[in-house]
Design a protein around this motif. Structure first.
Motif, PDB file in Angstrom:
ATOM      1  N   LEU A 118       0.839  -1.198   0.000  1.00 31.33           N
ATOM      2  CA  LEU A 118       0.000   0.000   0.000  1.00 31.33           C
ATOM      3  C   LEU A 118       0.874   1.249   0.000  1.00 31.33           C
ATOM      4  CD1 LEU A 118      -2.666  -0.954   2.706  1.00 31.33           C
ATOM      5  CD2 LEU A 118      -2.888  -1.120   0.226  1.00 31.33           C
ATOM      6  N   ALA A 119       0.247   2.395  -0.228  1.00 33.07           N
ATOM      7  CA  ALA A 119       0.961   3.651  -0.057  1.00 33.07           C
ATOM      8  C   ALA A 119       1.474   3.742   1.371  1.00 33.07           C
ATOM      9  CB  ALA A 119       0.019   4.815  -0.367  1.00 33.07           C
ATOM     10  N   ASP A 120       2.634   4.379   1.552  1.00 32.92           N
ATOM     11  CA  ASP A 120       3.162   4.536   2.901  1.00 32.92           C
ATOM     12  C   ASP A 120       2.607   5.807   3.544  1.00 32.92           C
ATOM     13  OD1 ASP A 120       4.612   6.609   1.722  1.00 32.92           O
ATOM     14  OD2 ASP A 120       6.481   5.473   1.655  1.00 32.92           O
ATOM     15  N   ALA A 121       3.015   6.085   4.789  1.00 31.71           N
ATOM     16  CA  ALA A 121       2.461   7.211   5.530  1.00 31.71           C
ATOM     17  C   ALA A 121       2.746   8.541   4.840  1.00 31.71           C
ATOM     18  CB  ALA A 121       3.019   7.224   6.954  1.00 31.71           C
ATOM     19  N   ARG A 122       3.934   8.682   4.280  1.00 31.72           N
ATOM     20  CA  ARG A 122       4.275   9.940   3.602  1.00 31.72           C
ATOM     21  C   ARG A 122       3.381  10.166   2.389  1.00 31.72           C
ATOM     22  NH1 ARG A 122      10.318  11.679   1.387  1.00 31.72           N
ATOM     23  NH2 ARG A 122       9.718  13.748   0.608  1.00 31.72           N
ATOM     24  N   SER A 123       3.163   9.128   1.603  1.00 31.80           N
ATOM     25  CA  SER A 123       2.298   9.242   0.436  1.00 31.80           C
ATOM     26  C   SER A 123       0.858   9.533   0.847  1.00 31.80           C
ATOM     27  CB  SER A 123       2.341   7.951  -0.391  1.00 31.80           C
ATOM     28  OG  SER A 123       3.635   7.737  -0.922  1.00 31.80           O
ATOM     29  N   PHE A 124       0.435   8.963   1.979  1.00 34.47           N
ATOM     30  CA  PHE A 124      -0.912   9.222   2.473  1.00 34.47           C
ATOM     31  C   PHE A 124      -1.083  10.699   2.812  1.00 34.47           C
ATOM     32  CE2 PHE A 124      -4.029   9.592   5.889  1.00 34.47           C
ATOM     33  CZ  PHE A 124      -5.110   8.890   5.363  1.00 34.47           C
ATOM     34  N   HIS A 125      -0.102  11.280   3.495  1.00 29.77           N
ATOM     35  CA  HIS A 125      -0.195  12.692   3.878  1.00 29.77           C
ATOM     36  C   HIS A 125      -0.178  13.590   2.643  1.00 29.77           C
ATOM     37  CE1 HIS A 125      -0.062  12.371   8.270  1.00 29.77           C
ATOM     38  NE2 HIS A 125       0.779  11.361   8.100  1.00 29.77           N
ATOM     39  N   GLN A 126       0.615  13.234   1.650  1.00 33.53           N
ATOM     40  CA  GLN A 126       0.626  14.012   0.413  1.00 33.53           C
ATOM     41  C   GLN A 126      -0.733  13.959  -0.275  1.00 33.53           C
ATOM     42  OE1 GLN A 126       3.905  12.186  -1.675  1.00 33.53           O
ATOM     43  NE2 GLN A 126       5.430  13.573  -0.791  1.00 33.53           N
ATOM     44  N   ALA A 234     -13.644  10.683  10.580  1.00 33.67           N
ATOM     45  CA  ALA A 234     -13.787  12.137  10.619  1.00 33.67           C
ATOM     46  C   ALA A 234     -14.100  12.605   9.203  1.00 33.67           C
ATOM     47  CB  ALA A 234     -12.526  12.809  11.139  1.00 33.67           C
ATOM     48  N   ALA A 235     -14.737  13.779   9.084  1.00 31.14           N
ATOM     49  CA  ALA A 235     -15.084  14.292   7.762  1.00 31.14           C
ATOM     50  C   ALA A 235     -15.058  15.812   7.767  1.00 31.14           C
ATOM     51  CB  ALA A 235     -16.463  13.783   7.327  1.00 31.14           C
ATOM     52  N   SER A 236     -14.658  16.357   6.622  1.00 28.84           N
ATOM     53  CA  SER A 236     -14.715  17.798   6.433  1.00 28.84           C
ATOM     54  C   SER A 236     -16.107  18.163   5.887  1.00 28.84           C
ATOM     55  CB  SER A 236     -13.647  18.245   5.426  1.00 28.84           C
ATOM     56  OG  SER A 236     -13.963  17.745   4.125  1.00 28.84           O
ATOM     57  N   PRO A 237     -16.607  19.359   6.148  1.00 29.40           N
ATOM     58  CA  PRO A 237     -15.947  20.426   6.931  1.00 29.40           C
ATOM     59  C   PRO A 237     -16.195  20.311   8.431  1.00 29.40           C
ATOM     60  CG  PRO A 237     -17.978  21.242   6.006  1.00 29.40           C
ATOM     61  CD  PRO A 237     -17.842  19.836   5.503  1.00 29.40           C
ATOM     62  N   ARG A 238     -16.983  19.319   8.852  1.00 26.86           N
ATOM     63  CA  ARG A 238     -17.367  19.178  10.261  1.00 26.86           C
ATOM     64  C   ARG A 238     -16.160  19.136  11.188  1.00 26.86           C
ATOM     65  NH1 ARG A 238     -17.700  14.876  13.745  1.00 26.86           N
ATOM     66  NH2 ARG A 238     -19.427  14.803  15.234  1.00 26.86           N
ATOM     67  N   ASP A 239     -15.141  18.378  10.791  1.00 27.84           N
ATOM     68  CA  ASP A 239     -13.971  18.172  11.648  1.00 27.84           C
ATOM     69  C   ASP A 239     -12.771  18.985  11.201  1.00 27.84           C
ATOM     70  OD1 ASP A 239     -15.040  16.151  13.514  1.00 27.84           O
ATOM     71  OD2 ASP A 239     -15.215  14.927  11.708  1.00 27.84           O
ATOM     72  N   GLY A 240     -13.005  20.006  10.365  1.00 25.14           N
ATOM     73  CA  GLY A 240     -11.924  20.890   9.955  1.00 25.14           C
ATOM     74  C   GLY A 240     -11.550  20.718   8.498  1.00 25.14           C
ATOM     75  N   LEU A 246      -7.810  17.320  10.256  1.00 27.28           N
ATOM     76  CA  LEU A 246      -8.753  16.279   9.851  1.00 27.28           C
ATOM     77  C   LEU A 246      -8.246  14.890  10.224  1.00 27.28           C
ATOM     78  CD1 LEU A 246     -11.439  15.847   8.398  1.00 27.28           C
ATOM     79  CD2 LEU A 246     -10.180  15.763   6.237  1.00 27.28           C
ATOM     80  N   LEU A 247      -6.969  14.622   9.955  1.00 25.19           N
ATOM     81  CA  LEU A 247      -6.401  13.333  10.333  1.00 25.19           C
ATOM     82  C   LEU A 247      -6.381  13.179  11.842  1.00 25.19           C
ATOM     83  CD1 LEU A 247      -5.043  10.666   9.627  1.00 25.19           C
ATOM     84  CD2 LEU A 247      -2.858  11.875   9.475  1.00 25.19           C
ATOM     85  N   GLY A 248      -6.083  14.282  12.557  1.00 27.49           N
ATOM     86  CA  GLY A 248      -6.091  14.228  14.013  1.00 27.49           C
ATOM     87  C   GLY A 248      -7.454  13.865  14.564  1.00 27.49           C
ATOM     88  N   ALA A 249      -8.520  14.376  13.931  1.00 24.45           N
ATOM     89  CA  ALA A 249      -9.878  14.050  14.373  1.00 24.45           C
ATOM     90  C   ALA A 249     -10.161  12.565  14.178  1.00 24.45           C
ATOM     91  CB  ALA A 249     -10.890  14.895  13.602  1.00 24.45           C
ATOM     92  N   ALA A 250      -9.709  11.996  13.067  1.00 29.11           N
ATOM     93  CA  ALA A 250      -9.894  10.563  12.838  1.00 29.11           C
ATOM     94  C   ALA A 250      -9.093   9.732  13.841  1.00 29.11           C
ATOM     95  CB  ALA A 250      -9.482  10.206  11.410  1.00 29.11           C
ATOM     96  N   GLU A 251      -7.898  10.190  14.173  1.00 27.23           N
ATOM     97  CA  GLU A 251      -7.081   9.486  15.166  1.00 27.23           C
ATOM     98  C   GLU A 251      -7.735   9.554  16.550  1.00 27.23           C
ATOM     99  OE1 GLU A 251      -4.591   7.663  14.577  1.00 27.23           O
ATOM    100  OE2 GLU A 251      -3.339   8.420  12.962  1.00 27.23           O
TER     101      GLU A 251
END
Length: 274
Positions: A118-126, A234-240, A246-251
């Motif tokens: 799968l894509a790695d963490a860096r690719s996910f953030h990009q 988590a979902a935008s725009p509700r969670d930013g 947004l990722l922090g809200a999912a975490e």
């Protein structure tokens, strides 16, 4: 077919199902030729050995990915019901083998996790930054799902790191097959996966997260058996609209699911756990 032991066990099962002396699987190599991958049964032949053998090509769609060779029992001819079973099994074998070969190719690509392909963490953030930009421009929502295998450290301790890696690789295959074409899945690290769902609001994202969680939990993994999975949504725009936010809200939602007893899905709001 995620590890040698599981592959050997699968071929042993085919020996019984096909009622034959030998089963051998060949897979497409990097140069396009077929190379032996695994064989079970009695393949040693002596002068005068007239056992019947058949070879069946394995396809994934229109692409040939391998071949299955079968050796009949001494003094027996292939029966019509055996041939019918072989034709039926070859479709499933081709699909599974093709998925495994695709995963092996993905593992070698830059920006890919070497364990799961799968894509790695860096690719996910990009990709998250790109999708947030698209969501802002279009006004459509974007959902983020995080999934974590419960008690995975105990699995590693019990069966070893190699078996744990095979479980992660198989999880990747299950997730990729369960998601829509436009969705994006990555391994964020350890036993955690992340999924981006463009044009998806919180409610449908929760339903999809539950479906992914149940799909993983219903899957039987070699040696490990069935696993428990937790998910956060988590979902935008509700969670930013900021990627990190947004990722922090999912975490945080994943943390809520863990604290509530695992084996469940939660969103960033305290009342959304099921």
């Amino acid at each position: 077919m995620s590890e040698p032991g599981a592959l050997a066990a699968a071929l042993d099962s085919l020996l019984v199902a096909f009622d034959c002396d030998g089963v051998a699987l060949h897979a497409r190599s990097a140069d396009g030729t077929l190379a032996p991958w695994c064989a079970r049964g009695q393949w040693e032949r002596t002068p005068g050995d007239l056992r019947e053998a058949i070879g069946v090509p394995l396809f994934r769609g229109r692409e040939r990915v391998g071949a299955l060779d079968l050796l009949a029992r001494r003094g027996q001819r292939w029966r019509p019901e055996q041939l019918s079973l072989v034709r039926t099994a070859s479709g499933a074998l081709g699909a599974a083998l093709g998925a495994r070969l695709e995963l092996d190719e993905l593992r070698r690509q830059p920006g890919r996790d070497p364990v799961t392909g799968l894509a790695d963490a860096r690719s996910f953030h990009q990709r998250l930054v790109e999708e947030v930009g698209r969501a802002e421009h279009s006004g459509l929502p974007l959902a983020v799902v995080t999934l974590d295998l419960d008690h995975f450290a105990g699995l590693n301790e019990r069966y070893g790191r190699e078996s744990g890696d095979h479980v992660l690789a198989e999880c990747a295959l299950v997730l990729r097959q369960a998601l829509r074409e436009g969705d994006f899945v990555a391994r964020l690290g350890g036993d955690e996966f992340g999924v981006l769902l463009p044009d998806c609001d919180l409610a449908p994202a929760r339903r999809l997260a539950e479906r992914l969680r149940h799909t993983l939990e219903e899957h039987r993994f070699p040696r490990a058996g069935h696993l428990s999975v937790s998910a956060g949504v988590a979902a935008s725009p509700r969670d930013g609209m900021d990627p990190t936010e947004l990722l922090g809200a999912a975490e945080r939602a994943l943390g809520l699911a863990k604290k509530a007893g695992r084996h469940r899905t939660a969103s960033s709001g305290p009342t959304h756990t099921h």
